[in-house]
Write a protein that holds these residues in place. Structure first.
Motif, PDB file in Angstrom:
ATOM      1  N   GLU A   3       0.827  -1.212   0.000  1.00 26.94           N
ATOM      2  CA  GLU A   3       0.000   0.000   0.000  1.00 26.94           C
ATOM      3  C   GLU A   3       0.864   1.266   0.000  1.00 26.94           C
ATOM      4  OE1 GLU A   3      -3.007  -0.214   2.993  1.00 26.94           O
ATOM      5  OE2 GLU A   3      -3.981   1.652   2.379  1.00 26.94           O
ATOM      6  N   GLN A   4       1.852   1.320   0.879  1.00 23.71           N
ATOM      7  CA  GLN A   4       2.698   2.514   0.951  1.00 23.71           C
ATOM      8  C   GLN A   4       3.463   2.737  -0.348  1.00 23.71           C
ATOM      9  OE1 GLN A   4       2.845   5.030   3.077  1.00 23.71           O
ATOM     10  NE2 GLN A   4       1.106   3.992   3.985  1.00 23.71           N
ATOM     11  N   TYR A   5       3.887   1.599  -0.991  1.00 23.66           N
ATOM     12  CA  TYR A   5       4.634   1.760  -2.235  1.00 23.66           C
ATOM     13  C   TYR A   5       3.720   2.313  -3.335  1.00 23.66           C
ATOM     14  CZ  TYR A   5       7.387   1.066  -6.363  1.00 23.66           C
ATOM     15  OH  TYR A   5       8.047   1.297  -7.535  1.00 23.66           O
ATOM     16  N   LEU A   6       2.479   1.829  -3.367  1.00 25.60           N
ATOM     17  CA  LEU A   6       1.538   2.332  -4.374  1.00 25.60           C
ATOM     18  C   LEU A   6       1.309   3.834  -4.197  1.00 25.60           C
ATOM     19  CD1 LEU A   6      -1.062  -0.592  -4.378  1.00 25.60           C
ATOM     20  CD2 LEU A   6       0.497   0.033  -6.240  1.00 25.60           C
ATOM     21  N   ILE A   7       1.171   4.263  -2.923  1.00 23.45           N
ATOM     22  CA  ILE A   7       0.969   5.691  -2.657  1.00 23.45           C
ATOM     23  C   ILE A   7       2.202   6.478  -3.107  1.00 23.45           C
ATOM     24  CG2 ILE A   7       0.801   7.411  -0.799  1.00 23.45           C
ATOM     25  CD1 ILE A   7      -0.945   5.307   0.724  1.00 23.45           C
ATOM     26  N   SER A   8       3.370   5.965  -2.744  1.00 20.02           N
ATOM     27  CA  SER A   8       4.621   6.655  -3.082  1.00 20.02           C
ATOM     28  C   SER A   8       4.805   6.761  -4.600  1.00 20.02           C
ATOM     29  CB  SER A   8       5.781   5.870  -2.465  1.00 20.02           C
ATOM     30  OG  SER A   8       7.016   6.284  -2.992  1.00 20.02           O
ATOM     31  N   SER A   9       4.469   5.676  -5.307  1.00 23.63           N
ATOM     32  CA  SER A   9       4.634   5.693  -6.768  1.00 23.63           C
ATOM     33  C   SER A   9       3.674   6.677  -7.416  1.00 23.63           C
ATOM     34  CB  SER A   9       4.336   4.302  -7.335  1.00 23.63           C
ATOM     35  OG  SER A   9       5.092   3.321  -6.696  1.00 23.63           O
ATOM     36  N   LEU A  10       2.403   6.607  -7.008  1.00 26.17           N
ATOM     37  CA  LEU A  10       1.410   7.508  -7.622  1.00 26.17           C
ATOM     38  C   LEU A  10       1.772   8.963  -7.362  1.00 26.17           C
ATOM     39  CD1 LEU A  10      -1.951   5.600  -7.042  1.00 26.17           C
ATOM     40  CD2 LEU A  10      -1.005   6.348  -9.235  1.00 26.17           C
ATOM     41  N   LYS A  11       2.262   9.251  -6.147  1.00 31.57           N
ATOM     42  CA  LYS A  11       2.643  10.638  -5.852  1.00 31.57           C
ATOM     43  C   LYS A  11       3.872  11.053  -6.657  1.00 31.57           C
ATOM     44  CE  LYS A  11       0.345  11.219  -1.440  1.00 31.57           C
ATOM     45  NZ  LYS A  11       0.416  11.519   0.003  1.00 31.57           N
ATOM     46  N   ALA A  12       4.784  10.083  -6.902  1.00 29.41           N
ATOM     47  CA  ALA A  12       5.970  10.402  -7.714  1.00 29.41           C
ATOM     48  C   ALA A  12       5.552  10.705  -9.154  1.00 29.41           C
ATOM     49  CB  ALA A  12       6.952   9.229  -7.678  1.00 29.41           C
ATOM     50  N   TYR A  13       4.613   9.918  -9.679  1.00 32.48           N
ATOM     51  CA  TYR A  13       4.131  10.201 -11.042  1.00 32.48           C
ATOM     52  C   TYR A  13       3.456  11.561 -11.074  1.00 32.48           C
ATOM     53  CZ  TYR A  13       4.997   5.450 -12.755  1.00 32.48           C
ATOM     54  OH  TYR A  13       5.592   4.274 -13.140  1.00 32.48           O
ATOM     55  N   LYS A  14       2.601  11.807 -10.066  1.00 28.66           N
ATOM     56  CA  LYS A  14       1.832  13.062 -10.032  1.00 28.66           C
ATOM     57  C   LYS A  14       2.778  14.262  -9.966  1.00 28.66           C
ATOM     58  CE  LYS A  14      -1.944  15.322  -7.527  1.00 28.66           C
ATOM     59  NZ  LYS A  14      -2.901  15.240  -6.400  1.00 28.66           N
ATOM     60  N   ALA A  15       3.896  14.087  -9.234  1.00 30.59           N
ATOM     61  CA  ALA A  15       4.846  15.203  -9.056  1.00 30.59           C
ATOM     62  C   ALA A  15       5.856  15.268 -10.204  1.00 30.59           C
ATOM     63  CB  ALA A  15       5.579  15.029  -7.727  1.00 30.59           C
ATOM     64  N   GLY A  16       5.673  14.414 -11.199  1.00 34.00           N
ATOM     65  CA  GLY A  16       6.590  14.444 -12.335  1.00 34.00           C
ATOM     66  C   GLY A  16       7.992  13.977 -11.967  1.00 34.00           C
ATOM     67  N   GLN A  17       8.090  13.101 -10.966  1.00 37.27           N
ATOM     68  CA  GLN A  17       9.405  12.639 -10.508  1.00 37.27           C
ATOM     69  C   GLN A  17       9.846  11.371 -11.207  1.00 37.27           C
ATOM     70  OE1 GLN A  17       8.354  12.448  -6.291  1.00 37.27           O
ATOM     71  NE2 GLN A  17       9.794  14.125  -5.888  1.00 37.27           N
ATOM     72  N   ARG A  18       9.073  10.930 -12.174  1.00 33.26           N
ATOM     73  CA  ARG A  18       9.453   9.719 -12.891  1.00 33.26           C
ATOM     74  C   ARG A  18       9.434   9.980 -14.392  1.00 33.26           C
ATOM     75  NH1 ARG A  18       7.082   4.194 -10.123  1.00 33.26           N
ATOM     76  NH2 ARG A  18       8.124   4.409  -8.114  1.00 33.26           N
ATOM     77  N   GLN A  19      10.515   9.562 -15.046  1.00 27.36           N
ATOM     78  CA  GLN A  19      10.554   9.594 -16.513  1.00 27.36           C
ATOM     79  C   GLN A  19      10.879   8.182 -16.987  1.00 27.36           C
ATOM     80  OE1 GLN A  19      12.659  11.984 -14.721  1.00 27.36           O
ATOM     81  NE2 GLN A  19      10.704  13.097 -14.630  1.00 27.36           N
ATOM     82  N   GLY A  20      10.815   8.006 -18.298  1.00 30.18           N
ATOM     83  CA  GLY A  20      11.160   6.690 -18.857  1.00 30.18           C
ATOM     84  C   GLY A  20       9.951   5.772 -18.882  1.00 30.18           C
ATOM     85  N   GLY A  21       9.974   4.809 -19.793  1.00 27.09           N
ATOM     86  CA  GLY A  21       8.891   3.830 -19.892  1.00 27.09           C
ATOM     87  C   GLY A  21       7.547   4.517 -20.072  1.00 27.09           C
ATOM     88  N   MET A  22       6.585   4.125 -19.283  1.00 28.56           N
ATOM     89  CA  MET A  22       5.222   4.651 -19.422  1.00 28.56           C
ATOM     90  C   MET A  22       4.992   5.835 -18.485  1.00 28.56           C
ATOM     91  SD  MET A  22       4.067   2.613 -21.688  1.00 28.56           S
ATOM     92  CE  MET A  22       2.358   3.079 -21.708  1.00 28.56           C
ATOM     93  N   ALA A  23       6.100   6.416 -17.979  1.00 30.48           N
ATOM     94  CA  ALA A  23       5.951   7.437 -16.941  1.00 30.48           C
ATOM     95  C   ALA A  23       5.082   8.611 -17.407  1.00 30.48           C
ATOM     96  CB  ALA A  23       7.320   7.934 -16.504  1.00 30.48           C
TER      97      ALA A  23
END
Lengths: 81, 81
Positions: free
Chosen positions: A36-56
């Motif tokens: 659960e915590q990882y899902l929250i962390s990932s979604l927030k990283a995508y929302k904050a534009g902290q992920r590039q590459g792949g399907m980001a």
């Protein structure tokens, strides 16, 4: 989060991540039973534009429409599957 | 990738992601049974510094020491669990 509210919100996720959180497409991660915590962390990283590459970039678009409550509810839903 | 070679390489991963790819720590994602292509894409994103937030800096350090072959072998190993 509230898993029932998460389920209601998950229609747009299911298209890629599968009805039960197991995706049919090699590049799309399974969400079923993920932490659960990882899902929250990932979604927030995508929302904050902290992920590039792949399907980001696709995911950033998806996450941009989610509130923190939506994110917590979706994480509760998928982690509980 | 070669799952056996991936298993041999996975000792440093198991500390956080669990012996069987199911982590004991809320923030560390489960890897067991995750999509092979997604695991490759994620590891390469960490290695290329395309991810920030959460544990990304730790993972970037881990991934920086991995060759493409290591990444493919680890992905084969964990996706096959």
């Amino acid at each position: 989060g509230d898993a029932a509210a998460g389920k209601a919100k998950s229609a747009m996720c299911a298209a890629c991540h599968g009805q039960d959180g197991v995706s049919m497409v090699p590049m799309y991660p399974n969400l079923k039973g993920q932490k659960e915590q990882y899902l929250i962390s990932s979604l927030k990283a995508y929302k904050a534009g902290q992920r590039q590459g792949g399907m980001a970039s696709t995911m950033q678009g998806m996450a941009s429409g989610l509130s923190d409550a939506d994110i917590e509810n979706l994480a509760a839903y998928y982690s509980g599957l």
